[in-house]
Scaffold this motif. Structure first.
Motif, PDB file in Angstrom:
ATOM      1  N   PHE A 121       0.834  -1.303   0.041  1.00  6.05           N
ATOM      2  CA  PHE A 121       0.042  -0.055  -0.024  1.00  6.05           C
ATOM      3  C   PHE A 121       0.900   1.183   0.075  1.00  6.05           C
ATOM      4  CE2 PHE A 121      -2.870   3.310   1.775  1.00  6.05           C
ATOM      5  CZ  PHE A 121      -3.840   3.040   1.022  1.00  6.05           C
ATOM      6  N   ALA A 122       1.970   1.409   0.779  1.00  5.99           N
ATOM      7  CA  ALA A 122       2.691   2.404   0.891  1.00  5.99           C
ATOM      8  C   ALA A 122       3.607   2.863  -0.243  1.00  5.99           C
ATOM      9  CB  ALA A 122       3.581   2.460   2.320  1.00  5.99           C
ATOM     10  N   GLU A 123       3.808   1.900  -1.264  1.00  3.62           N
ATOM     11  CA  GLU A 123       4.566   1.946  -2.367  1.00  3.62           C
ATOM     12  C   GLU A 123       3.533   2.446  -3.576  1.00  3.62           C
ATOM     13  OE1 GLU A 123       6.926  -1.558  -2.966  1.00  3.62           O
ATOM     14  OE2 GLU A 123       7.912  -1.560  -0.910  1.00  3.62           O
ATOM     15  N   ARG A 124       2.499   2.522  -3.557  1.00  2.00           N
ATOM     16  CA  ARG A 124       1.435   2.785  -4.578  1.00  2.00           C
ATOM     17  C   ARG A 124       1.462   4.100  -4.872  1.00  2.00           C
ATOM     18  NH1 ARG A 124      -3.318  -1.388  -4.289  1.00  2.00           N
ATOM     19  NH2 ARG A 124      -2.305  -3.332  -3.359  1.00  2.00           N
ATOM     20  N   SER A 125       1.810   4.375  -6.376  1.00  2.00           N
ATOM     21  CA  SER A 125       2.232   6.086  -6.532  1.00  2.00           C
ATOM     22  C   SER A 125       0.569   6.936  -6.911  1.00  2.00           C
ATOM     23  CB  SER A 125       3.008   5.991  -7.836  1.00  2.00           C
ATOM     24  OG  SER A 125       2.333   5.227  -8.981  1.00  2.00           O
TER      25      SER A 125
ATOM     26  N   SER B 137      -2.673  -4.484 -13.240  1.00  2.00           N
ATOM     27  CA  SER B 137      -1.571  -3.670 -12.821  1.00  2.00           C
ATOM     28  C   SER B 137      -1.797  -2.211 -12.562  1.00  2.00           C
ATOM     29  CB  SER B 137      -0.591  -3.593 -14.172  1.00  2.00           C
ATOM     30  OG  SER B 137      -0.098  -4.944 -14.094  1.00  2.00           O
ATOM     31  N   PHE B 138      -2.961  -1.680 -12.991  1.00  3.17           N
ATOM     32  CA  PHE B 138      -3.379  -0.245 -12.689  1.00  3.17           C
ATOM     33  C   PHE B 138      -3.991  -0.274 -11.208  1.00  3.17           C
ATOM     34  CE2 PHE B 138      -7.100   2.510 -12.442  1.00  3.17           C
ATOM     35  CZ  PHE B 138      -6.503   3.853 -12.614  1.00  3.17           C
ATOM     36  N   LEU B 139      -4.772  -1.307 -10.957  1.00  2.00           N
ATOM     37  CA  LEU B 139      -5.292  -1.604  -9.702  1.00  2.00           C
ATOM     38  C   LEU B 139      -4.411  -1.712  -8.535  1.00  2.00           C
ATOM     39  CD1 LEU B 139      -8.489  -3.794 -10.075  1.00  2.00           C
ATOM     40  CD2 LEU B 139      -8.457  -1.249  -9.959  1.00  2.00           C
ATOM     41  N   GLY B 140      -3.357  -2.514  -8.958  1.00  2.00           N
ATOM     42  CA  GLY B 140      -2.210  -2.802  -7.764  1.00  2.00           C
ATOM     43  C   GLY B 140      -1.494  -1.597  -7.487  1.00  2.00           C
ATOM     44  N   ASN B 141      -1.530  -0.546  -8.250  1.00  2.00           N
ATOM     45  CA  ASN B 141      -0.844   0.482  -7.933  1.00  2.00           C
ATOM     46  C   ASN B 141      -1.426   1.827  -7.649  1.00  2.00           C
ATOM     47  OD1 ASN B 141       1.687   2.529  -8.122  1.00  2.00           O
ATOM     48  ND2 ASN B 141       0.754   3.280 -10.066  1.00  2.00           N
TER      49      ASN B 141
ATOM     50  N   GLU C 211     -12.867  -7.098  -7.787  1.00  5.08           N
ATOM     51  CA  GLU C 211     -11.409  -7.068  -8.416  1.00  5.08           C
ATOM     52  C   GLU C 211     -10.617  -5.881  -7.304  1.00  5.08           C
ATOM     53  OE1 GLU C 211     -12.848  -7.442 -12.940  1.00  5.08           O
ATOM     54  OE2 GLU C 211     -12.684  -5.332 -11.998  1.00  5.08           O
ATOM     55  N   ALA C 212     -11.396  -4.808  -6.956  1.00  5.16           N
ATOM     56  CA  ALA C 212     -10.439  -3.890  -5.887  1.00  5.16           C
ATOM     57  C   ALA C 212     -10.182  -4.607  -4.632  1.00  5.16           C
ATOM     58  CB  ALA C 212     -11.268  -2.735  -5.693  1.00  5.16           C
ATOM     59  N   ALA C 213     -11.068  -5.355  -4.264  1.00  3.05           N
ATOM     60  CA  ALA C 213     -10.732  -6.015  -3.003  1.00  3.05           C
ATOM     61  C   ALA C 213      -9.470  -7.166  -3.295  1.00  3.05           C
ATOM     62  CB  ALA C 213     -12.016  -6.652  -2.464  1.00  3.05           C
ATOM     63  N   MET C 214      -9.517  -7.823  -4.316  1.00  2.33           N
ATOM     64  CA  MET C 214      -8.513  -8.638  -4.597  1.00  2.33           C
ATOM     65  C   MET C 214      -7.006  -8.105  -4.659  1.00  2.33           C
ATOM     66  SD  MET C 214     -10.147 -11.936  -6.889  1.00  2.33           S
ATOM     67  CE  MET C 214     -11.033 -10.504  -8.189  1.00  2.33           C
ATOM     68  N   CYS C 215      -7.069  -6.843  -5.358  1.00  2.00           N
ATOM     69  CA  CYS C 215      -5.899  -6.083  -5.574  1.00  2.00           C
ATOM     70  C   CYS C 215      -5.424  -5.461  -4.193  1.00  2.00           C
ATOM     71  CB  CYS C 215      -6.002  -5.413  -6.710  1.00  2.00           C
ATOM     72  SG  CYS C 215      -6.108  -6.380  -8.419  1.00  2.00           S
ATOM     73  N   GLY C 216      -6.303  -5.320  -3.214  1.00  2.00           N
ATOM     74  CA  GLY C 216      -5.738  -4.547  -2.016  1.00  2.00           C
ATOM     75  C   GLY C 216      -5.974  -3.258  -2.215  1.00  2.00           C
ATOM     76  N   CYS C 217      -7.081  -2.708  -2.815  1.00  3.93           N
ATOM     77  CA  CYS C 217      -7.339  -1.370  -3.041  1.00  3.93           C
ATOM     78  C   CYS C 217      -8.343  -0.750  -1.681  1.00  3.93           C
ATOM     79  CB  CYS C 217      -7.860  -0.863  -4.071  1.00  3.93           C
ATOM     80  SG  CYS C 217      -6.897  -1.340  -5.749  1.00  3.93           S
ATOM     81  N   GLY C 218      -8.081   0.164  -1.168  1.00  4.59           N
ATOM     82  CA  GLY C 218      -9.192   0.853  -0.156  1.00  4.59           C
ATOM     83  C   GLY C 218     -10.203   1.307  -1.357  1.00  4.59           C
ATOM     84  N   GLN C 219     -11.451   1.563  -0.769  1.00  3.90           N
ATOM     85  CA  GLN C 219     -12.440   1.872  -1.685  1.00  3.90           C
ATOM     86  C   GLN C 219     -13.539   3.051  -1.258  1.00  3.90           C
ATOM     87  OE1 GLN C 219     -14.360  -1.390  -3.809  1.00  3.90           O
ATOM     88  NE2 GLN C 219     -13.393  -2.844  -2.731  1.00  3.90           N
ATOM     89  N   ILE C 220     -13.424   3.953  -2.086  1.00  5.45           N
ATOM     90  CA  ILE C 220     -14.649   5.265  -1.944  1.00  5.45           C
ATOM     91  C   ILE C 220     -15.783   4.728  -2.580  1.00  5.45           C
ATOM     92  CG2 ILE C 220     -14.644   7.741  -2.069  1.00  5.45           C
ATOM     93  CD1 ILE C 220     -11.906   7.764  -2.318  1.00  5.45           C
TER      94      ILE C 220
ATOM     95  N   GLU D 163      -3.434   5.886   6.788  1.00  4.11           N
ATOM     96  CA  GLU D 163      -3.075   4.768   6.250  1.00  4.11           C
ATOM     97  C   GLU D 163      -3.338   3.351   6.979  1.00  4.11           C
ATOM     98  OE1 GLU D 163       0.606   4.757   3.763  1.00  4.11           O
ATOM     99  OE2 GLU D 163      -0.228   6.471   2.388  1.00  4.11           O
ATOM    100  N   GLU D 164      -3.099   3.493   8.235  1.00  3.88           N
ATOM    101  CA  GLU D 164      -3.375   2.517   9.041  1.00  3.88           C
ATOM    102  C   GLU D 164      -4.773   1.821   9.169  1.00  3.88           C
ATOM    103  OE1 GLU D 164      -1.856   3.079  12.933  1.00  3.88           O
ATOM    104  OE2 GLU D 164       0.257   3.284  12.590  1.00  3.88           O
ATOM    105  N   ALA D 165      -5.710   2.870   9.291  1.00  2.98           N
ATOM    106  CA  ALA D 165      -6.954   2.810   9.125  1.00  2.98           C
ATOM    107  C   ALA D 165      -7.595   2.171   7.658  1.00  2.98           C
ATOM    108  CB  ALA D 165      -8.059   3.714   9.314  1.00  2.98           C
ATOM    109  N   ALA D 166      -6.976   2.840   6.653  1.00  2.10           N
ATOM    110  CA  ALA D 166      -7.112   2.238   5.239  1.00  2.10           C
ATOM    111  C   ALA D 166      -6.673   0.803   5.167  1.00  2.10           C
ATOM    112  CB  ALA D 166      -6.178   3.063   4.376  1.00  2.10           C
ATOM    113  N   GLN D 167      -5.519   0.377   5.890  1.00  3.20           N
ATOM    114  CA  GLN D 167      -5.323  -1.140   5.739  1.00  3.20           C
ATOM    115  C   GLN D 167      -6.178  -1.855   6.569  1.00  3.20           C
ATOM    116  OE1 GLN D 167      -2.419  -2.013   3.776  1.00  3.20           O
ATOM    117  NE2 GLN D 167      -3.782  -3.785   3.850  1.00  3.20           N
ATOM    118  N   ARG D 168      -6.863  -1.664   7.455  1.00  2.00           N
ATOM    119  CA  ARG D 168      -7.799  -2.286   8.290  1.00  2.00           C
ATOM    120  C   ARG D 168      -9.059  -2.393   7.523  1.00  2.00           C
ATOM    121  NH1 ARG D 168      -5.781   0.879  12.720  1.00  2.00           N
ATOM    122  NH2 ARG D 168      -7.783   2.478  12.598  1.00  2.00           N
ATOM    123  N   ARG D 169      -9.460  -1.445   6.828  1.00  2.00           N
ATOM    124  CA  ARG D 169     -10.670  -1.549   5.904  1.00  2.00           C
ATOM    125  C   ARG D 169     -10.245  -2.616   4.719  1.00  2.00           C
ATOM    126  NH1 ARG D 169     -10.828   3.927   7.094  1.00  2.00           N
ATOM    127  NH2 ARG D 169      -9.681   4.322   5.082  1.00  2.00           N
ATOM    128  N   ILE D 170      -9.271  -2.311   4.138  1.00  2.00           N
ATOM    129  CA  ILE D 170      -8.861  -3.224   3.007  1.00  2.00           C
ATOM    130  C   ILE D 170      -8.621  -4.856   3.779  1.00  2.00           C
ATOM    131  CG2 ILE D 170      -6.764  -3.953   1.684  1.00  2.00           C
ATOM    132  CD1 ILE D 170      -6.193  -1.003   1.553  1.00  2.00           C
TER     133      ILE D 170
END
Length: 614
Positions: free
Chosen positions: A163-167, A223-227, A289-298, A334-341
């Motif tokens: 998560f922290a490395e995504r641009s 690859s897009f979702l993963g970033n 798909e977003a959940a599988m790729c570890g994205c937070g969701q709005i 970002e910590e709360a984001a990872q908990r939601r993910i």
């Protein structure tokens, strides 16, 4: 119990299809591999092999049902008539409608004509409204529009950066749904544009687009979702019920005359008061798909099957964007984001309800329920022979169809080869590192079959008869015979291919002896036809030279090394033969009648005699 399953779809190119679309089509074989499967694009010619096979079940996937949107409408009725024989089949018919608020009346009539069907719909709660005829004598099952594929989950996760490395802070690719879906269908696109504008105003790095030109396919999408740290989304679905497509037709006609009209203008002109009478929500696969790729969701506030909860699994967004300041404040943590993910991953990806394996078990339980005493299906070897025959018949039918449209020669062969590659399924059902090699093999075989189909099957392949009066006649005759032999050898290669079973992916590798034999036969057929084509070019040049000599008496005389006085006589004679003055033609014909009694000796006499007879 092994069963014969026919899966109908309408994807033009399976190799380039969206992963989510391909997974829905292939999931049945991936999770019930002990059965026999044949995949067929519903608008393609129906082969004798399909008609003659005793099917246990016929599955009409959602893209196949999309033919009900064809315009003019007669195109849909024509395709539907092609498959009318299914009504007489005792196979279990299973249908998977998705955007069923649009054209549901046409589908209802179609399903009713098939007899009893298994209606596997994403909106079972609306089945009586959408399908009043079908539900009188059919079973209804609720399904989702997409699931998690066990076989590709690890690959999708490999696209995901920490998560922290995504641009990209917030990303999305979504197209603005056409007006025919109503306001509800446009929420996803409008929310994306709203978040994009707000993020750009704050100077934040986002990559959001509703431009169809920016759509991403296959691995590029993952690859897009993963970033992306976050994606913006909403529930799917429609808010206009248009059972027979009448509203859609009115919209298309209005926009043809008013191409820049706004939603409000189109609504007033084409469907006043209809939007919102019925709202048909849907759970979009994009959320999975977003959940599988570890994205937070709005996500725009909604029900989300009662599974996802605001703030616990996603950041809620008001439809009018009134809480955007809150949204951009929350994403800083970002910590709360990872908990939601992590919570979303557990509730969706790890939940058996959202796995394709669950869908397939449900479908095959239904088939067995409807066919409890069904005899055993075709043995795998026999089914494989039938499938190979089907591919050969389809190649032949497509070759004929393209030729009737007007394509010829190499252009026709290229089109057929690309078409058959685009409909090759097996390497995609079980993807692996050698999938491209398998697809190349099928394309090469299709090219050999199409080329063989274009060549004459008997007699000499040229209508140009060698002219005995010129020295090239013997060469031309030899070329004709050689071309015929080359085509015959190429056809024999294809016949050998058609007599073999192309091994299944998994039962053989691309470098195995049987695959090498098939590839050699296909390559040899192509080489033989290529050699024949080159010789045919030489033959055509010689034939053209003959035609030129036949028409130019001076050139003929020079070729035959005639004396000067004979050249003049020959030129005069041939000119008289085609003269407008009947007296000149009469003189020429008198000479011909004299020469016709026997073949005169000498090049000049023989030439005059032969030309005169023609």
């Amino acid at each position: 119990m092994t069963m014969n399953i026919l899966v109908l779809h309408n994807l033009e190119n399976l190799e380039r299809a969206r992963r989510s679309s391909a997974e829905y089509i292939f999931c049945f074989e991936r999770y019930a591999p002990d059965n026999n499967f044949l995949y067929h694009r519903i608008v393609n010619p129906i082969t004798p092999a399909i008609r003659q096979t005793d099917w246990d079940a016929v599955i009409l996937e959602s893209t196949a049902l999309g033919i009900c949107t064809f315009r003019p409408r007669e195109k849909f009725y024509e395709e539907k008539r092609k498959w009318s024989f299914l009504a007489d089949s005792d196979a279990v018919k299973i249908v998977f409608p998705q955007d069923d608020a649009n054209q549901s009346g046409l589908m209802d009539d179609w399903f009713d004509e098939m007899g009893g069907v298994g209606l596997f719909t994403v909106r079972p709660e609306f089945s009586s409204l959408l399908y009043p005829k079908t539900t009188r004598h059919s079973d209804v099952r609720g399904v989702l529009s997409g699931y998690v594929d066990d076989t590709s989950l690890s690959q999708l996760r490999s696209f995901s950066k920490p998560f922290a490395e995504r641009s990209c802070l917030v990303g999305q690719r979504v197209t603005m749904y056409p007006f025919r879906g109503g306001r509800h269908a446009r929420i996803k696109g409008e929310a994306a544009e709203m978040v994009k504008a707000a993020a750009q105003a704050r100077g934040l790095p986002v990559d959001i687009s509703t431009d169809p030109q920016d759509v991403l396919y296959g691995d590029d999408w993952y690859s897009f979702l993963g970033n992306c740290k976050y994606v913006v989304g909403a529930e799917g679905g429609l808010s206009i019920w248009d059972p027979y497509g009448d509203i859609c037709d009115r919209i298309d006609a209005y926009l043809a005359d008013h191409p820049g009209a706004s939603f409000e203008e189109v609504e007033a002109a084409c469907f006043p008061g209809e939007d919102g009478k019925h709202v048909f929500p849907g759970f979009t696969p994009r959320i999975l798909e977003a959940a599988m790729c570890g994205c937070g969701q709005i996500l725009v506030e909604g029900e989300y099957l009662g599974v996802l909860k605001p703030y616990e699994h996603y950041i809620p967004l008001k439809k009018d964007g009134s809480n955007l300041d809150e949204v951009f404040e929350i994403i800083k943590d970002e910590e709360a984001a990872q908990r939601r993910i992590d919570a979303t991953y557990r509730i969706l990806v790890e939940n058996p309800r959202f796995r394709y394996s669950h869908l397939v078990n449900t479908v095959f339980d239904y088939i067995r329920e409807k066919r409890p005493a069904r005899r055993l299906g075709m043995a795998p070897e026999a089914f494989h022979r039938m499938r190979s025959l089907h591919v050969a018949q389809l190649t032949e039918a497509i070759t004929e169809r393209e030729r009737e449209v007007g394509f010829v020669g190499e252009t026709l062969v290229d089109r057929v080869a690309r078409f058959m590659r685009a409909q090759t399924v097996e390497p995609l059902v079980r993807p692996g590192p050698a999938a491209d090699e398998w697809l190349d093999l099928h394309e090469t075989i299709a090219r050999a079959r199409a080329t063989s189909r274009l060549q004459p099957t008997s007699g000499e392949p040229s209508e140009v008869a060698p002219d005995e009066t010129v020295p090239e006649a013997e060469v031309l005759r030899g070329l004709t015979a050689e071309i015929h032999l080359l085509h015959q050898a190429a056809r024999e290669c294809v016949a050998m291919i058609d007599g073999m079973n192309i091994p299944c992916v998994g039962s053989a590798t691309p470098d195995s002896p049987e695959i090498g034999h098939l590839r050699s036969l296909a390559t040899m057929s192509a080489s033989l036809n290529g050699a024949a084509a080159r010789l045919d070019g030489q033959r055509s040049a010689l034939a053209a030279r003959q035609e030129q000599l036949r028409r130019d008496p001076v050139e003929i005389a020079k070729l035959l090394a005639l004396p000067e006085e004979d050249r003049g006589r020959l030129a005069y004679f041939l000119s008289a033969l085609t003269a407008e003055d009947p007296r000149d033609r009469g003189t020429a014909r008198f000479l011909l009648s004299a020469l016709d009694r026997s073949a005169p000796a000498g090049w000049l006499g023989r030439l005059i005699w032969r030309l005169g007879r023609h």
